[in-house]
Design a protein around this motif. Structure first.
Motif, PDB file in Angstrom:
ATOM      1  N   ALA A 187       0.833  -1.199   0.000  1.00  0.00           N
ATOM      2  CA  ALA A 187       0.000   0.000   0.000  1.00  0.00           C
ATOM      3  C   ALA A 187       0.868   1.250   0.000  1.00  0.00           C
ATOM      4  CB  ALA A 187      -0.939  -0.007   1.201  1.00  0.00           C
ATOM      5  N   SER A 188       1.968   1.239   0.742  1.00  0.00           N
ATOM      6  CA  SER A 188       2.829   2.413   0.774  1.00  0.00           C
ATOM      7  C   SER A 188       3.552   2.604  -0.554  1.00  0.00           C
ATOM      8  CB  SER A 188       3.834   2.323   1.922  1.00  0.00           C
ATOM      9  OG  SER A 188       4.724   1.255   1.691  1.00  0.00           O
ATOM     10  N   ALA A 189       3.879   1.500  -1.248  1.00  0.00           N
ATOM     11  CA  ALA A 189       4.525   1.612  -2.559  1.00  0.00           C
ATOM     12  C   ALA A 189       3.566   2.234  -3.562  1.00  0.00           C
ATOM     13  CB  ALA A 189       4.982   0.240  -3.041  1.00  0.00           C
ATOM     14  N   GLU A 190       2.299   1.837  -3.492  1.00  0.00           N
ATOM     15  CA  GLU A 190       1.312   2.427  -4.395  1.00  0.00           C
ATOM     16  C   GLU A 190       1.122   3.910  -4.085  1.00  0.00           C
ATOM     17  OE1 GLU A 190      -1.360  -1.595  -4.860  1.00  0.00           O
ATOM     18  OE2 GLU A 190      -2.357   0.301  -4.475  1.00  0.00           O
TER      19      GLU A 190
ATOM     20  N   ASP B 178       2.275   9.664  -5.549  1.00  0.00           N
ATOM     21  CA  ASP B 178       2.883  10.958  -5.251  1.00  0.00           C
ATOM     22  C   ASP B 178       3.900  11.351  -6.315  1.00  0.00           C
ATOM     23  OD1 ASP B 178       1.395  11.240  -2.981  1.00  0.00           O
ATOM     24  OD2 ASP B 178       2.928  10.411  -1.650  1.00  0.00           O
ATOM     25  N   ALA B 179       4.542  10.348  -6.910  1.00  0.00           N
ATOM     26  CA  ALA B 179       5.574  10.630  -7.913  1.00  0.00           C
ATOM     27  C   ALA B 179       4.985  10.790  -9.311  1.00  0.00           C
ATOM     28  CB  ALA B 179       6.603   9.503  -7.923  1.00  0.00           C
ATOM     29  N   ALA B 180       3.689  10.522  -9.462  1.00  0.00           N
ATOM     30  CA  ALA B 180       3.054  10.607 -10.786  1.00  0.00           C
ATOM     31  C   ALA B 180       3.076  12.055 -11.268  1.00  0.00           C
ATOM     32  CB  ALA B 180       1.625  10.102 -10.717  1.00  0.00           C
ATOM     33  N   PRO B 181       3.145  12.286 -12.578  1.00  0.00           N
ATOM     34  CA  PRO B 181       3.148  13.666 -13.087  1.00  0.00           C
ATOM     35  C   PRO B 181       1.825  14.367 -12.777  1.00  0.00           C
ATOM     36  CG  PRO B 181       2.942  12.107 -14.886  1.00  0.00           C
ATOM     37  CD  PRO B 181       3.195  11.306 -13.647  1.00  0.00           C
TER      38      PRO B 181
ATOM     39  N   ALA C  27      -0.691  23.461 -13.448  1.00  0.00           N
ATOM     40  CA  ALA C  27      -1.182  24.797 -13.797  1.00  0.00           C
ATOM     41  C   ALA C  27      -1.344  25.613 -12.515  1.00  0.00           C
ATOM     42  CB  ALA C  27      -2.511  24.694 -14.533  1.00  0.00           C
ATOM     43  N   ARG C  28      -1.028  26.895 -12.574  1.00  0.00           N
ATOM     44  CA  ARG C  28      -1.169  27.744 -11.393  1.00  0.00           C
ATOM     45  C   ARG C  28      -2.635  28.036 -11.138  1.00  0.00           C
ATOM     46  NH1 ARG C  28       3.220  32.430 -12.181  1.00  0.00           N
ATOM     47  NH2 ARG C  28       4.814  31.100 -13.053  1.00  0.00           N
ATOM     48  N   LEU C  29      -3.020  27.908  -9.902  1.00  0.00           N
ATOM     49  CA  LEU C  29      -4.397  28.180  -9.506  1.00  0.00           C
ATOM     50  C   LEU C  29      -4.508  29.581  -8.927  1.00  0.00           C
ATOM     51  CD1 LEU C  29      -5.179  24.778  -7.766  1.00  0.00           C
ATOM     52  CD2 LEU C  29      -5.664  25.447 -10.107  1.00  0.00           C
ATOM     53  N   ARG C  30      -5.710  30.121  -8.901  1.00  0.00           N
ATOM     54  CA  ARG C  30      -5.924  31.457  -8.347  1.00  0.00           C
ATOM     55  C   ARG C  30      -5.616  31.507  -6.862  1.00  0.00           C
ATOM     56  NH1 ARG C  30     -11.657  32.969 -11.261  1.00  0.00           N
ATOM     57  NH2 ARG C  30     -10.816  32.985 -13.373  1.00  0.00           N
ATOM     58  N   THR C  31      -5.728  30.346  -6.214  1.00  0.00           N
ATOM     59  CA  THR C  31      -5.455  30.295  -4.776  1.00  0.00           C
ATOM     60  C   THR C  31      -3.965  30.309  -4.486  1.00  0.00           C
ATOM     61  OG1 THR C  31      -5.535  27.883  -4.851  1.00  0.00           O
ATOM     62  CG2 THR C  31      -7.575  29.032  -4.305  1.00  0.00           C
ATOM     63  N   GLY C  32      -3.137  30.212  -5.519  1.00  0.00           N
ATOM     64  CA  GLY C  32      -1.701  30.293  -5.341  1.00  0.00           C
ATOM     65  C   GLY C  32      -0.989  28.967  -5.468  1.00  0.00           C
ATOM     66  N   GLY C  33      -1.699  27.872  -5.379  1.00  0.00           N
ATOM     67  CA  GLY C  33      -1.077  26.560  -5.492  1.00  0.00           C
ATOM     68  C   GLY C  33      -0.996  26.112  -6.939  1.00  0.00           C
ATOM     69  N   SER C  34      -0.730  24.826  -7.119  1.00  0.00           N
ATOM     70  CA  SER C  34      -0.719  24.277  -8.470  1.00  0.00           C
ATOM     71  C   SER C  34      -1.736  23.152  -8.556  1.00  0.00           C
ATOM     72  CB  SER C  34       0.681  23.778  -8.836  1.00  0.00           C
ATOM     73  OG  SER C  34       1.073  22.762  -7.956  1.00  0.00           O
ATOM     74  N   CYS C  35      -2.213  22.890  -9.744  1.00  0.00           N
ATOM     75  CA  CYS C  35      -3.263  21.903  -9.980  1.00  0.00           C
ATOM     76  C   CYS C  35      -2.735  20.498  -9.669  1.00  0.00           C
ATOM     77  CB  CYS C  35      -3.736  21.978 -11.422  1.00  0.00           C
ATOM     78  SG  CYS C  35      -5.006  20.758 -11.817  1.00  0.00           S
ATOM     79  N   PRO C  36      -3.441  19.745  -8.804  1.00  0.00           N
ATOM     80  CA  PRO C  36      -2.973  18.417  -8.437  1.00  0.00           C
ATOM     81  C   PRO C  36      -3.455  17.310  -9.375  1.00  0.00           C
ATOM     82  CG  PRO C  36      -4.859  18.975  -7.111  1.00  0.00           C
ATOM     83  CD  PRO C  36      -4.574  20.173  -7.988  1.00  0.00           C
ATOM     84  N   LEU C  37      -4.278  17.632 -10.353  1.00  0.00           N
ATOM     85  CA  LEU C  37      -4.823  16.596 -11.230  1.00  0.00           C
ATOM     86  C   LEU C  37      -3.752  16.052 -12.172  1.00  0.00           C
ATOM     87  CD1 LEU C  37      -8.197  18.272 -12.201  1.00  0.00           C
ATOM     88  CD2 LEU C  37      -7.858  16.393 -10.608  1.00  0.00           C
ATOM     89  N   PRO C  38      -3.885  14.803 -12.560  1.00  0.00           N
ATOM     90  CA  PRO C  38      -2.925  14.252 -13.526  1.00  0.00           C
ATOM     91  C   PRO C  38      -3.209  14.795 -14.920  1.00  0.00           C
ATOM     92  CG  PRO C  38      -4.582  12.626 -12.981  1.00  0.00           C
ATOM     93  CD  PRO C  38      -4.827  13.802 -12.085  1.00  0.00           C
ATOM     94  N   PRO C  39      -2.209  14.880 -15.773  1.00  0.00           N
ATOM     95  CA  PRO C  39      -2.443  15.388 -17.126  1.00  0.00           C
ATOM     96  C   PRO C  39      -3.288  14.422 -17.946  1.00  0.00           C
ATOM     97  CG  PRO C  39      -0.161  14.732 -16.840  1.00  0.00           C
ATOM     98  CD  PRO C  39      -0.819  14.577 -15.519  1.00  0.00           C
TER      99      PRO C  39
END
Length: 94
Positions: free
Chosen positions: A8-11, A16-19, A23-35
């Protein structure tokens, strides 16, 4: 049970390592969705099918005003008008 936990930890580590879209969000963070498949951005930020400019140099093509044929036609008309004006000046004697 430890093997299951390690699996489970390997998955989780792979997720977490997946691309990410990134994209920059208005809240200041970046989009966490996969491409999207074959794209660099997610479907919400331009990775959807059909997104983007058309192939070739047809961006913002409306009436062909700047096409090679129209430019040549305008040059021909300008030259023709110049010749007509020159002829009229010669007739008038200026």
């Amino acid at each position: 049970m430890t093997a299951l936990t390690a699996e489970a930890s390997a998955e989780a580590g792979d997720a977490d390592a997946a691309p990410r879209c990134g994209a920059r969000l208005r809240t200041g963070g970046s989009c966490p969705l996969p491409p999207a498949a074959g794209k660099r951005r997610c479907f919400q930020h331009g990775g959807a099918r059909g997104a983007g400019a058309p192939a070739g140099n047809r961006n913002n093509w409306r009436d062909g005003f700047y096409s090679r044929a129209m430019k040549a036609e305008r040059r021909w008309f300008s030259g023709f008008i110049r010749q007509c004006l020159q002829t009229l000046r010669e007739i008038d004697g200026r």
